[in-house]
Design an enzyme around this catalytic site. Structure first.
Site, mmCIF file in Angstrom:
data_model
loop_
_atom_site.group_PDB
_atom_site.id
_atom_site.type_symbol
_atom_site.label_atom_id
_atom_site.label_comp_id
_atom_site.label_asym_id
_atom_site.label_seq_id
_atom_site.Cartn_x
_atom_site.Cartn_y
_atom_site.Cartn_z
ATOM 1 N N ALA A 82 0.950 -1.221 0.159
ATOM 2 C CA ALA A 82 -0.106 0.024 0.094
ATOM 3 C C ALA A 82 0.864 1.278 0.136
ATOM 4 C CB ALA A 82 -0.937 0.085 1.254
ATOM 5 N N SER A 139 -1.957 -2.325 -4.956
ATOM 6 C CA SER A 139 -2.705 -2.438 -3.749
ATOM 7 C C SER A 139 -3.922 -1.657 -4.178
ATOM 8 C CB SER A 139 -1.958 -1.842 -2.651
ATOM 9 O OG SER A 139 -2.824 -1.483 -1.816
ATOM 10 N N GLN A 143 -4.946 -5.973 -6.517
ATOM 11 C CA GLN A 143 -5.367 -6.551 -5.327
ATOM 12 C C GLN A 143 -6.609 -5.658 -4.520
ATOM 13 O OE1 GLN A 143 -5.231 -4.494 -2.399
ATOM 14 N NE2 GLN A 143 -6.057 -6.009 -0.956
ATOM 15 N N TYR A 190 -9.616 -5.175 -1.456
ATOM 16 C CA TYR A 190 -10.246 -5.203 -0.445
ATOM 17 C C TYR A 190 -11.880 -5.209 -0.715
ATOM 18 C CZ TYR A 190 -5.896 -4.979 2.291
ATOM 19 O OH TYR A 190 -4.706 -5.244 2.792
ATOM 20 N N THR A 201 -7.874 -10.114 -1.354
ATOM 21 C CA THR A 201 -7.264 -10.421 0.029
ATOM 22 C C THR A 201 -8.182 -11.030 0.901
ATOM 23 O OG1 THR A 201 -5.387 -8.839 -0.276
ATOM 24 C CG2 THR A 201 -5.988 -9.274 1.973
ATOM 25 N N ARG A 231 -0.759 -3.783 14.896
ATOM 26 C CA ARG A 231 0.437 -3.667 14.489
ATOM 27 C C ARG A 231 0.718 -2.537 15.507
ATOM 28 N NH1 ARG A 231 -1.280 -3.244 8.020
ATOM 29 N NH2 ARG A 231 -2.289 -5.175 8.083
ATOM 30 N N LYS A 288 -5.794 -14.590 -1.973
ATOM 31 C CA LYS A 288 -4.710 -14.253 -1.448
ATOM 32 C C LYS A 288 -4.920 -14.377 0.180
ATOM 33 C CE LYS A 288 -1.165 -10.411 -1.243
ATOM 34 N NZ LYS A 288 -1.367 -10.140 0.214
ATOM 35 N N HIS A 328 0.052 -12.211 4.885
ATOM 36 C CA HIS A 328 0.018 -10.848 4.778
ATOM 37 C C HIS A 328 1.234 -10.047 5.372
ATOM 38 C CE1 HIS A 328 -3.518 -7.879 4.214
ATOM 39 N NE2 HIS A 328 -2.486 -7.020 4.818
ATOM 40 N N ARG A 355 1.483 -9.508 9.008
ATOM 41 C CA ARG A 355 0.930 -8.053 9.501
ATOM 42 C C ARG A 355 -0.433 -8.594 10.168
ATOM 43 N NH1 ARG A 355 3.710 -3.807 7.591
ATOM 44 N NH2 ARG A 355 1.943 -2.471 6.785
ATOM 45 N N VAL A 390 10.623 -13.744 1.112
ATOM 46 C CA VAL A 390 11.663 -14.096 0.064
ATOM 47 C C VAL A 390 12.727 -12.868 -0.178
ATOM 48 C CG1 VAL A 390 11.704 -14.456 -2.431
ATOM 49 C CG2 VAL A 390 9.884 -15.272 -1.218
#
Length: 368
Positions: free
Chosen positions: A80, A107, A128, A130, A156, A165, A231, A255, A258, A289
């Protein structure tokens, strides 16, 4: 500037360059951040069984994802608000992906719109998504993505609520006032209010639909012909359901650690998901990765490709488009070298027998 020789070196540079609130937003994970560390660490528990004396003078990294030809099985995950990292934000990332001949996932919460990203030139791009409480918002965005030439939706599914967080809570994280969530600007949903908590957590609580369920994948299929990647799947049970509900593919993701802390590293969940999907749909991996060796390990465990997230925002912060290009190039070079040294000339030659994991050492190396 000292020469960068690996992907991880960009993080320290980004930390130095970025305001604390922004660096912390990109870098942190949920709660104790156990899974955050584990996503990277788990790769180190998988070792190689290289095959020797194979002619590796020609190595082919090309692959197809949902029918699109790309130069390598390394793609860009959705992250994002990239203009917080660099003024060119998603534009720079899109150009870097296109130059590397790979896929970028944009995003929903980008600081550049689907149209703006499309305007950077040709390239295979996924959106992606939401799912907002107001389904018209979702339908409009999906239609715009289709018109802008996006090729797939990455839905997602691990965020009915935002993970805790703690850095964002401490920093009272909010999107800087000069930026907006461009895809929602015209709907007056582009701004984020300052709160005495994480501004993003409050935004999610207000906007994102907690009632999202499998039937909504069917709803999404009624409003778009684009293939839908699910995802955020990390179990066999959900992999089977994804197949059953017509997903075009699965992204094994937590995620970026997160959301729910103490879920396994994605590389540890991968094989379970691959086995459950039974080859009916492709399975991809994101999370942790940082090396070409990691890419090889994911493919050996059955992934069709990987997506990288934080390396993109950190390199973007450090050096803009050139940084993202360099990350993609370094991962490509390392992966190609790993293939050569393992005796693999094409992706189809990478097999489960090229690696050994903690859970199968007895199978391959019986004690004498």
């Amino acid at each position: 500037m000292v020469e960068i020789t690996n992907v991880s070196e960009y993080e320290a540079i980004a930390k130095e360059k970025l305001p604390k609130m922004i660096y912390d937003y990109y870098a942190s994970g949920a709660e104790d951040q156990w899974t955050l560390k584990e996503n990277e660490r788990a790769f180190s528990r998988i070792l190689f069984r290289p095959r020797i004396l194979i002619d590796v003078s020609k190595i082919d990294l090309r692959t197809t994802v949902l029918g699109f030809n790309i130069s390598m099985p390394i793609m860009i995950a959705p992250t994002a608000m990239q203009k917080m990292a660099h003024p060119e934000g998603e534009y720079a990332t899109a150009r870097a992906a296109s130059a590397a001949d790979t896929i970028m996932t944009l995003s929903s919460w980008a600081t550049s719109s689907v149209e703006e990203v499309a305007s950077t030139g040709p390239g295979v791009r996924f959106l992606q998504l939401y799912v907002h409480k107001d389904r018209n918002v979702v339908a409009q965005l999906v239609k715009r993505a289709e018109r802008a030439g996006f090729k797939a939706i990455a839905l997602t599914v691990d965020t009915p609520r935002l993970g805790r967080r703690e850095a964002d809570i401490k920093n009272r994280f909010v999107l800087p006032p000069n930026l907006t969530l461009k895809n929602f600007e015209d709907l007056d949903l582009g701004k984020m209010d300052k709160t005495n908590d994480s501004g993003l957590a409050s935004y999610v609580a207000g906007q994102i639909d907690r009632s999202l369920s499998w039937k909504d994948i069917q709803w999404l299929q009624t409003i778009t012909k684009l293939p839908i990647l699910v995802k955020g799947v990390i179990t066999a049970e959900d992999a089977r359901l994804a197949v059953q509900y017509g997903a075009a593919g699965i992204i094994v993701s937590n995620h970026g650690a997160r959301q729910l802390d103490y879920v396994p590293a994605t590389i540890m969940a991968l094989e379970e998901v691959v086995k459950a999907a039974q080859g009916q749909i492709p399975v991809f991996l994101d999370g942790g990765v940082r090396r070409g060796t990691d890419v090889f390990k994911a493919l050996a465990l059955g992934a069709s490709g990987v997506f990288i997230g934080r390396p993109v925002v950190f390199s973007l912060a450090a050096d803009g488009e050139a940084g993202v290009r360099k990350v993609l190039q370094m991962l490509r070079d390392e992966f190609e070298l790993t293939m050569a040294l393992s005796g693999c000339r094409s992706l189809k030659e990478i097999t489960r027998n090229h690696i050994i994991t903690e859970w199968d050492r007895p199978r391959i190396a019986p004690r004498l």
